[in-house]
Design a protein around this motif. Structure first.
Motif, PDB file in Angstrom:
ATOM      1  N   GLY A  49      10.916 -33.089 -45.145  1.00  0.00           N
ATOM      2  CA  GLY A  49      11.880 -32.852 -44.072  1.00  0.00           C
ATOM      3  C   GLY A  49      13.326 -32.997 -44.513  1.00  0.00           C
ATOM      4  N   ASP A  50      13.573 -32.926 -45.805  1.00  0.00           N
ATOM      5  CA  ASP A  50      14.948 -33.016 -46.318  1.00  0.00           C
ATOM      6  C   ASP A  50      15.514 -31.595 -46.411  1.00  0.00           C
ATOM      7  OD1 ASP A  50      17.347 -33.568 -47.561  1.00  0.00           O
ATOM      8  OD2 ASP A  50      16.453 -34.083 -49.493  1.00  0.00           O
ATOM      9  N   PHE A  51      15.803 -31.022 -45.251  1.00  0.00           N
ATOM     10  CA  PHE A  51      16.267 -29.638 -45.219  1.00  0.00           C
ATOM     11  C   PHE A  51      17.678 -29.493 -45.781  1.00  0.00           C
ATOM     12  CE2 PHE A  51      12.824 -29.785 -42.149  1.00  0.00           C
ATOM     13  CZ  PHE A  51      12.034 -28.763 -42.633  1.00  0.00           C
ATOM     14  N   GLU A  52      18.477 -30.539 -45.683  1.00  0.00           N
ATOM     15  CA  GLU A  52      19.804 -30.490 -46.307  1.00  0.00           C
ATOM     16  C   GLU A  52      19.666 -30.439 -47.833  1.00  0.00           C
ATOM     17  OE1 GLU A  52      23.178 -32.747 -44.188  1.00  0.00           O
ATOM     18  OE2 GLU A  52      21.326 -33.791 -43.589  1.00  0.00           O
ATOM     19  N   GLY A  53      18.727 -31.209 -48.370  1.00  0.00           N
ATOM     20  CA  GLY A  53      18.475 -31.176 -49.807  1.00  0.00           C
ATOM     21  C   GLY A  53      17.922 -29.834 -50.252  1.00  0.00           C
ATOM     22  N   ALA A  54      16.992 -29.270 -49.479  1.00  0.00           N
ATOM     23  CA  ALA A  54      16.442 -27.954 -49.790  1.00  0.00           C
ATOM     24  C   ALA A  54      17.546 -26.898 -49.732  1.00  0.00           C
ATOM     25  CB  ALA A  54      15.313 -27.603 -48.819  1.00  0.00           C
ATOM     26  N   TRP A  55      18.458 -27.032 -48.779  1.00  0.00           N
ATOM     27  CA  TRP A  55      19.567 -26.089 -48.623  1.00  0.00           C
ATOM     28  C   TRP A  55      20.449 -26.060 -49.871  1.00  0.00           C
ATOM     29  CZ3 TRP A  55      20.825 -21.972 -46.212  1.00  0.00           C
ATOM     30  CH2 TRP A  55      22.148 -21.594 -46.013  1.00  0.00           C
ATOM     31  N   GLN A  56      20.561 -27.173 -50.574  1.00  0.00           N
ATOM     32  CA  GLN A  56      21.391 -27.230 -51.777  1.00  0.00           C
ATOM     33  C   GLN A  56      20.793 -26.419 -52.930  1.00  0.00           C
ATOM     34  OE1 GLN A  56      24.493 -28.473 -51.690  1.00  0.00           O
ATOM     35  NE2 GLN A  56      23.910 -28.687 -49.541  1.00  0.00           N
ATOM     36  N   LEU A  57      19.525 -26.030 -52.811  1.00  0.00           N
ATOM     37  CA  LEU A  57      18.887 -25.217 -53.848  1.00  0.00           C
ATOM     38  C   LEU A  57      18.990 -23.720 -53.551  1.00  0.00           C
ATOM     39  CD1 LEU A  57      15.786 -27.469 -54.481  1.00  0.00           C
ATOM     40  CD2 LEU A  57      17.827 -27.242 -55.898  1.00  0.00           C
ATOM     41  N   ALA A  58      19.600 -23.390 -52.397  1.00  0.00           N
ATOM     42  CA  ALA A  58      19.848 -21.982 -52.077  1.00  0.00           C
ATOM     43  C   ALA A  58      21.058 -21.503 -52.875  1.00  0.00           C
ATOM     44  CB  ALA A  58      20.088 -21.807 -50.581  1.00  0.00           C
ATOM     45  N   ASP A  59      21.075 -20.227 -53.166  1.00  0.00           N
ATOM     46  CA  ASP A  59      22.164 -19.620 -53.934  1.00  0.00           C
ATOM     47  C   ASP A  59      23.518 -20.001 -53.324  1.00  0.00           C
ATOM     48  OD1 ASP A  59      24.172 -17.612 -54.723  1.00  0.00           O
ATOM     49  OD2 ASP A  59      22.471 -16.646 -55.708  1.00  0.00           O
ATOM     50  N   PRO A  60      24.431 -20.547 -54.125  1.00  0.00           N
ATOM     51  CA  PRO A  60      25.739 -20.963 -53.603  1.00  0.00           C
ATOM     52  C   PRO A  60      26.492 -19.839 -52.888  1.00  0.00           C
ATOM     53  CG  PRO A  60      25.452 -21.787 -55.832  1.00  0.00           C
ATOM     54  CD  PRO A  60      24.304 -20.868 -55.557  1.00  0.00           C
ATOM     55  N   GLU A  61      26.359 -18.608 -53.369  1.00  0.00           N
ATOM     56  CA  GLU A  61      27.015 -17.477 -52.704  1.00  0.00           C
ATOM     57  C   GLU A  61      26.420 -17.248 -51.319  1.00  0.00           C
ATOM     58  OE1 GLU A  61      29.774 -15.806 -53.702  1.00  0.00           O
ATOM     59  OE2 GLU A  61      29.828 -17.286 -55.310  1.00  0.00           O
ATOM     60  N   TYR A  62      25.119 -17.420 -51.201  1.00  0.00           N
ATOM     61  CA  TYR A  62      24.462 -17.275 -49.906  1.00  0.00           C
ATOM     62  C   TYR A  62      24.916 -18.391 -48.962  1.00  0.00           C
ATOM     63  CZ  TYR A  62      20.993 -16.726 -46.277  1.00  0.00           C
ATOM     64  OH  TYR A  62      20.383 -16.543 -45.054  1.00  0.00           O
ATOM     65  N   ARG A  63      24.946 -19.626 -49.467  1.00  0.00           N
ATOM     66  CA  ARG A  63      25.377 -20.752 -48.634  1.00  0.00           C
ATOM     67  C   ARG A  63      26.799 -20.550 -48.133  1.00  0.00           C
ATOM     68  NH1 ARG A  63      23.402 -24.562 -52.898  1.00  0.00           N
ATOM     69  NH2 ARG A  63      25.610 -24.921 -53.189  1.00  0.00           N
ATOM     70  N   LYS A  64      27.639 -20.012 -49.010  1.00  0.00           N
ATOM     71  CA  LYS A  64      29.035 -19.778 -48.635  1.00  0.00           C
ATOM     72  C   LYS A  64      29.122 -18.697 -47.554  1.00  0.00           C
ATOM     73  CE  LYS A  64      33.447 -18.601 -50.833  1.00  0.00           C
ATOM     74  NZ  LYS A  64      34.067 -18.211 -52.099  1.00  0.00           N
ATOM     75  N   ALA A  65      28.344 -17.646 -47.696  1.00  0.00           N
ATOM     76  CA  ALA A  65      28.375 -16.537 -46.736  1.00  0.00           C
ATOM     77  C   ALA A  65      27.650 -16.867 -45.432  1.00  0.00           C
ATOM     78  CB  ALA A  65      27.763 -15.290 -47.366  1.00  0.00           C
ATOM     79  N   HIS A  66      26.689 -17.785 -45.481  1.00  0.00           N
ATOM     80  CA  HIS A  66      25.881 -18.142 -44.307  1.00  0.00           C
ATOM     81  C   HIS A  66      25.819 -19.666 -44.160  1.00  0.00           C
ATOM     82  CE1 HIS A  66      24.293 -14.275 -45.841  1.00  0.00           C
ATOM     83  NE2 HIS A  66      24.303 -13.949 -44.571  1.00  0.00           N
ATOM     84  N   PRO A  67      26.924 -20.325 -43.867  1.00  0.00           N
ATOM     85  CA  PRO A  67      26.869 -21.794 -43.773  1.00  0.00           C
ATOM     86  C   PRO A  67      25.915 -22.251 -42.665  1.00  0.00           C
ATOM     87  CG  PRO A  67      28.975 -20.940 -42.969  1.00  0.00           C
ATOM     88  CD  PRO A  67      28.224 -19.783 -43.525  1.00  0.00           C
ATOM     89  N   MET A  68      25.190 -23.318 -42.948  1.00  0.00           N
ATOM     90  CA  MET A  68      24.260 -23.855 -41.952  1.00  0.00           C
ATOM     91  C   MET A  68      25.044 -24.625 -40.899  1.00  0.00           C
ATOM     92  SD  MET A  68      20.892 -26.290 -42.264  1.00  0.00           S
ATOM     93  CE  MET A  68      20.130 -25.253 -43.474  1.00  0.00           C
ATOM     94  N   THR A  69      24.796 -24.303 -39.646  1.00  0.00           N
ATOM     95  CA  THR A  69      25.490 -24.970 -38.551  1.00  0.00           C
ATOM     96  C   THR A  69      24.773 -26.275 -38.197  1.00  0.00           C
ATOM     97  OG1 THR A  69      24.204 -23.885 -36.827  1.00  0.00           O
ATOM     98  CG2 THR A  69      26.193 -22.724 -37.618  1.00  0.00           C
ATOM     99  N   ASP A  70      25.446 -27.136 -37.469  1.00  0.00           N
ATOM    100  CA  ASP A  70      24.824 -28.374 -37.004  1.00  0.00           C
ATOM    101  C   ASP A  70      23.621 -28.067 -36.113  1.00  0.00           C
ATOM    102  OD1 ASP A  70      26.685 -29.892 -38.376  1.00  0.00           O
ATOM    103  OD2 ASP A  70      27.989 -30.182 -36.630  1.00  0.00           O
ATOM    104  N   LEU A  71      23.731 -27.010 -35.295  1.00  0.00           N
ATOM    105  CA  LEU A  71      22.633 -26.634 -34.416  1.00  0.00           C
ATOM    106  C   LEU A  71      21.404 -26.204 -35.229  1.00  0.00           C
ATOM    107  CD1 LEU A  71      21.459 -26.064 -31.616  1.00  0.00           C
ATOM    108  CD2 LEU A  71      22.489 -23.782 -31.745  1.00  0.00           C
ATOM    109  N   GLU A  72      21.614 -25.411 -36.287  1.00  0.00           N
ATOM    110  CA  GLU A  72      20.499 -24.996 -37.132  1.00  0.00           C
ATOM    111  C   GLU A  72      19.846 -26.201 -37.798  1.00  0.00           C
ATOM    112  OE1 GLU A  72      21.668 -20.567 -38.709  1.00  0.00           O
ATOM    113  OE2 GLU A  72      22.892 -22.244 -39.406  1.00  0.00           O
ATOM    114  N   LEU A  73      20.659 -27.116 -38.302  1.00  0.00           N
ATOM    115  CA  LEU A  73      20.118 -28.315 -38.936  1.00  0.00           C
ATOM    116  C   LEU A  73      19.328 -29.144 -37.928  1.00  0.00           C
ATOM    117  CD1 LEU A  73      19.810 -29.981 -41.468  1.00  0.00           C
ATOM    118  CD2 LEU A  73      21.989 -31.092 -40.928  1.00  0.00           C
TER     119      LEU A  73
END
Length: 144
Positions: A49-73
């Motif tokens: 359930g460490d979705f923030e940690g899993a999110w850090q393994l997503a492509d940095p360009e993707y994370r920048k273009a699609h930031p995760m919102t508090d609601l999504e988290l």
């Protein structure tokens, strides 16, 4: 003396060729081991359930273009992953690796368990020397 030099050059060339093949094989092993480590870390983060940690393994360009919102988290925090199964994996012609996984999860509010399938796509970043998840985290809410 020239026969000896020719023989030496032949052996030197063969040695260099063998060394190149060996190094290429080692590089492939290092790359393969690194995808195993990254995929293990990612699947462990999802399982725990460490979705923030899993999110850090997503492509940095993707994370920048699609930031995760508090609601999504917060939506991710409403589920509990109960199983994560690696079903199949293959290397694509472009060098990316796709992995089909099956994830069992429970909604913490309704206690209803369900199973979903997800296809991960991983690309190697030679500059960073690591693999990145192409795209975001699994969409557990697709279709509803």
């Amino acid at each position: 003396m020239s026969n000896r030099n020719a023989t030496l050059r032949t052996w030197s060339g063969a040695f260099v060729l063998a060394l190149c093949v060996l190094l290429a094989g080692c590089a492939a092993d290092i790359k393969r081991n690194s995808i195993d480590r990254v995929q293990y870390a990612y699947s462990a983060a999802i399982r725990w359930g460490d979705f923030e940690g899993a999110w850090q393994l997503a492509d940095p360009e993707y994370r920048k273009a699609h930031p995760m919102t508090d609601l999504e988290l917060e939506r991710y925090n409403q589920i509990q992953v109960t199983a994560y199964h690696d079903l199949a994996s293959q290397t694509l012609p472009d060098g990316d690796i796709v992995r089909e996984v099956e994830i069992n999860l429970v909604n913490r509010h309704t206690l209803v368990e369900r199973t979903t399938r997800y296809t991960e796509r991983w690309r190697f970043d030679p500059v960073a020397g690591t693999w990145w998840l192409v795209g975001g985290l699994p969409d557990f809410w697709q279709g509803g």
